[in-house]
Design a protein around this motif. Sequence first.
Motif, mmCIF file in Angstrom:
data_model
loop_
_atom_site.group_PDB
_atom_site.id
_atom_site.type_symbol
_atom_site.label_atom_id
_atom_site.label_comp_id
_atom_site.label_asym_id
_atom_site.label_seq_id
_atom_site.Cartn_x
_atom_site.Cartn_y
_atom_site.Cartn_z
ATOM 1 N N GLU A 148 0.847 -1.196 0.000
ATOM 2 C CA GLU A 148 0.000 0.000 0.000
ATOM 3 C C GLU A 148 0.880 1.242 0.000
ATOM 4 O OE1 GLU A 148 -2.091 0.798 3.836
ATOM 5 O OE2 GLU A 148 -1.241 -1.144 4.412
ATOM 6 N N TYR A 149 0.357 2.286 -0.615
ATOM 7 C CA TYR A 149 1.044 3.570 -0.642
ATOM 8 C C TYR A 149 0.709 4.280 0.663
ATOM 9 C CZ TYR A 149 1.692 2.700 -5.628
ATOM 10 O OH TYR A 149 2.052 2.151 -6.842
ATOM 11 N N LYS A 150 1.717 4.456 1.528
ATOM 12 C CA LYS A 150 1.497 5.140 2.811
ATOM 13 C C LYS A 150 1.424 6.645 2.616
ATOM 14 C CE LYS A 150 1.290 1.974 5.966
ATOM 15 N NZ LYS A 150 0.093 1.782 6.758
ATOM 16 N N ASP A 151 2.278 7.152 1.746
ATOM 17 C CA ASP A 151 2.296 8.563 1.392
ATOM 18 C C ASP A 151 3.045 8.673 0.067
ATOM 19 O OD1 ASP A 151 5.146 8.695 1.994
ATOM 20 O OD2 ASP A 151 4.602 8.882 4.106
ATOM 21 N N SER A 152 3.360 9.881 -0.349
ATOM 22 C CA SER A 152 4.004 10.053 -1.654
ATOM 23 C C SER A 152 5.445 9.548 -1.687
ATOM 24 C CB SER A 152 3.954 11.525 -2.079
ATOM 25 O OG SER A 152 4.673 12.313 -1.143
ATOM 26 N N ASN A 153 6.002 9.225 -0.522
ATOM 27 C CA ASN A 153 7.388 8.766 -0.452
ATOM 28 C C ASN A 153 7.552 7.303 -0.048
ATOM 29 O OD1 ASN A 153 8.690 11.245 -1.075
ATOM 30 N ND2 ASN A 153 8.234 11.964 0.982
ATOM 31 N N THR A 154 6.451 6.619 0.326
ATOM 32 C CA THR A 154 6.588 5.304 0.941
ATOM 33 C C THR A 154 5.579 4.290 0.412
ATOM 34 O OG1 THR A 154 7.307 6.395 2.975
ATOM 35 C CG2 THR A 154 6.685 4.078 3.156
ATOM 36 N N LEU A 197 9.424 -0.275 -9.582
ATOM 37 C CA LEU A 197 8.186 0.520 -9.549
ATOM 38 C C LEU A 197 8.369 1.739 -8.648
ATOM 39 C CD1 LEU A 197 5.047 0.642 -10.222
ATOM 40 C CD2 LEU A 197 4.751 -0.530 -8.036
ATOM 41 N N ALA A 198 8.972 1.540 -7.478
ATOM 42 C CA ALA A 198 9.226 2.665 -6.570
ATOM 43 C C ALA A 198 10.107 3.710 -7.252
ATOM 44 C CB ALA A 198 9.890 2.165 -5.282
ATOM 45 N N HIS A 199 11.131 3.251 -7.928
ATOM 46 C CA HIS A 199 12.028 4.167 -8.635
ATOM 47 C C HIS A 199 11.264 4.958 -9.708
ATOM 48 C CE1 HIS A 199 15.719 5.702 -10.411
ATOM 49 N NE2 HIS A 199 15.262 5.287 -11.585
ATOM 50 N N GLU A 200 10.451 4.258 -10.510
ATOM 51 C CA GLU A 200 9.695 4.914 -11.580
ATOM 52 C C GLU A 200 8.699 5.933 -11.037
ATOM 53 O OE1 GLU A 200 7.926 1.661 -13.704
ATOM 54 O OE2 GLU A 200 9.835 1.082 -14.619
ATOM 55 N N GLU A 201 8.141 5.653 -9.866
ATOM 56 C CA GLU A 201 7.149 6.546 -9.274
ATOM 57 C C GLU A 201 7.773 7.535 -8.292
ATOM 58 O OE1 GLU A 201 3.927 4.187 -7.736
ATOM 59 O OE2 GLU A 201 3.423 3.427 -9.732
#
Length: 170
Positions: free
Chosen positions: A88-94, A119-123
Amino acid sequence: MINTAFLEENKSKHDIKKELDSLEIQLFRMRQNIKEIAKRWEIISIDQTDADNWVVIFVDKADDNCQLMLHDCHTAFRGNWNAAIQAEYKDSNTIHIADIKGEQNKGYGSILMNHLKELAHEENIQYITGDIVERDFDHVNRLKHFYNKHRFEVKIDHQDQSGEIIWNEG
């Protein structure tokens, strides 16, 4: 170090034919599986395990969560994955890993983890986190090894049977 050229030269024709037949079947199934998977999910990659099995990686994204899934091309896709990371996306950084499910000792978790980090890198997401909970303690050493291998910081409290993992893109 093993001389792979020597091993290649000493494979029997039967072994080579067997490998080619397996590859042909996997590629046929991959084509069929991709058609079926693409009807419901976004395919993000194809990859290969350490045992040279081809897999299809696909994702299901919602507003605040995502699930990365993997299907091995040794079998026909019937709507079920062989392994998945639920996050889950906790916030825009996590991104927070909620669970990793699926068959063990096949390299699926590593393939999915590499794609989650991609995916984290791309986003432009800097952190991937997760919790180690009491139900994980029957295999906590295995988890610690897995997360260390993927460059996570792993903190474990054996007394409370809890822990946390943190990966930083930086």
